[in-house]
Scaffold this active site. Structure first.
Site, PDB file in Angstrom:
ATOM      1  N   LYS A 111       3.370   7.112   1.967  1.00  0.00           N
ATOM      2  CA  LYS A 111       2.880   5.669   1.027  1.00  0.00           C
ATOM      3  C   LYS A 111       4.023   5.252   0.899  1.00  0.00           C
ATOM      4  CE  LYS A 111      -1.337   7.291  -1.797  1.00  0.00           C
ATOM      5  NZ  LYS A 111      -1.427   7.686  -3.350  1.00  0.00           N
ATOM      6  N   LYS A 192     -10.749   7.677   9.545  1.00  0.00           N
ATOM      7  CA  LYS A 192     -11.438   8.752   8.162  1.00  0.00           C
ATOM      8  C   LYS A 192     -12.270   7.309   7.117  1.00  0.00           C
ATOM      9  CE  LYS A 192      -8.664   9.836   3.937  1.00  0.00           C
ATOM     10  NZ  LYS A 192      -8.891  10.059   3.395  1.00  0.00           N
ATOM     11  N   LYS A 195     -10.002   3.868   0.953  1.00  0.00           N
ATOM     12  CA  LYS A 195     -10.424   3.158   0.175  1.00  0.00           C
ATOM     13  C   LYS A 195      -8.989   2.296   0.269  1.00  0.00           C
ATOM     14  CE  LYS A 195     -11.516   6.064  -3.935  1.00  0.00           C
ATOM     15  NZ  LYS A 195      -9.523   6.807  -3.780  1.00  0.00           N
TER      16      LYS A 195
END
Ligand code: ATP
Ligand code: LTN
Length: 326
Positions: A111, A192, A195
């Site tokens: 992140k 996968k 969002k």
């Protein structure tokens, strides 16, 4: 009774992967365990938010959880920031985890690489997550594979606190669903469904209407050999469709493959199954959305149930550490 805790960030709408991989499992577990499900808004603010949007997103995520089957009469659904003990306990745990341990977290590495502004909160995120779990003496934490490392760290933090200050926290276990509970992106079936991956055609939103579901599944990437077979490595796209169809019903993907000789009918049946799966969730969501005051009331009840547990644990931590009583 087994105590279960798992949270979700209000960082966008739920998709089919969240539902089949996590939320549906939480909805089942609520009947046999004492389950707590915070919407973790304080985790979401580790990355900058547009002013005023986080509250609305939190309400919406709470309604989606309820629509997806979490019953506020059966389990405890609440908003993390409504229970101030989370932030207080997180501070004690930040002082119990090392800079080195936090630096090794892969979610932070991923992140922080994607952010222009890397907040200190993004770095200490796992200590807040540990507080979420440890405040409730959770036995089990049902999460996806990506969260294993955070649960391991939570155990290490709890053990260290206990050995420094005396028995305070219970050590939780991660519970990761069996293989197959990993829904892949329809356009990039080796990633996968997520969002944060910018792939609207590859992601089925829980609120997608039947036409959108059909369109996305019909245009799902398969392969050119035309054979319907469950083989994740060689045929990721077809296997993903079989897994979704299997998860929507109660048959195994390999067994379902025998019913099909062409991709068209497999896609049509998968689309139909997903539409049927989502229909009641969407209807409940619309009802909840029409009465936001009722959702807020339910969340207030959840917060007070959560706080009763969290405040007792925080009190124990403060006393064992030996902070001066007020
Ligand atoms: P983001 O893309 O923002 O990282 P996400 O869509 O991966 O989010 P999270 O909010 O991180 O989802 O996770 C919520 C829960 O849903 C977690 O327990 C996670 O393991 C599960 N989950 C997320 N994506 C999938 C997927 N594609 N298949 C199965 N389970 C999933
Ligand atoms: N980090 C988790 C969300 C999360 C969580 C928790 C999960 C925050 N607190 C406590 C389980 C238990 C995520 O990114 N999915």
């Amino acid at each position: 009774m087994t105590r279960v805790l798992s949270g979700i960030q209000p960082s966008g709408d739920l998709h089919l992967g969240n539902y089949l991989g996590a939320i549906r499992n939480w909805a089942k577990l609520q009947h046999t365990t004492d389950a707590f499900h915070p919407v973790v808004d304080l985790h979401a603010v580790t990355v900058p938010q547009k002013p005023g949007e986080i509250g609305e997103a939190t309400l919406r995520m709470s309604q989606m959880l309820m629509a997806a089957g979490l019953d506020p009469q059966v389990c405890t659904i609440f908003v993390q920031s409504h229970v101030h003990e989370h932030s207080e306990c997180a501070w004690l745990l930040e002082c119990t985890v090392s800079f080195g341990e936090l630096s090794r977290m892969t979610q932070f590495k991923d992140k922080s690489g994607r952010q222009e502004f890397v907040s200190a909160g993004l770095f200490t995120y796992p200590a807040l997550q540990a507080a979420d779990i440890l405040l409730y003496d959770a036995d089990e934490v049902p999460v996806g594979d990506d969260q294993r490392q955070h649960i391991e760290l939570t155990r290490d933090i709890a053990e260290r606190f206990n050995s420094r200050y005396g028995q305070t926290f219970k050590l939780p276990e991660a519970v990761v669903p069996a293989a197959g509970a990993r829904v892949m992106d329809l356009q990039h079936p080796t990633n996968k469904m997520s969002k944060s991956l910018d792939s609207p055609r590859g992601t089925i939103d829980l609120l997608d209407d039947p036409a959108a579901v059909t369109r996305k599944i019909k245009s799902a990437v398969t392969d050119s050999d035309g054979e319907v077979r469950y083989d994740v490595a060689a045929k990721p796209g077809v296997s993903n469709l079989l897994s979704i169809l299997a998860a929507a019903g109660d048959r195994a993907p390999a067994e379902l493959a025998d019913d099909y000789s062409m991709y068209g009918p497999l896609k049509a049946d998968t689309a139909e199954a997903v539409i049927e799966l989502l229909r009641p969730v969407q209807a409940r969501f619309r009802e909840l959305q029409a009465d936001p005051a009722e959702t807020s009331r339910l969340l207030a009840v959840g917060a007070s149930k959560a706080q009763a547990v969290a405040s007792a644990t925080l009190q124990r931590a403060r006393a064992n550490l030996g902070l001066l009583t007020a």
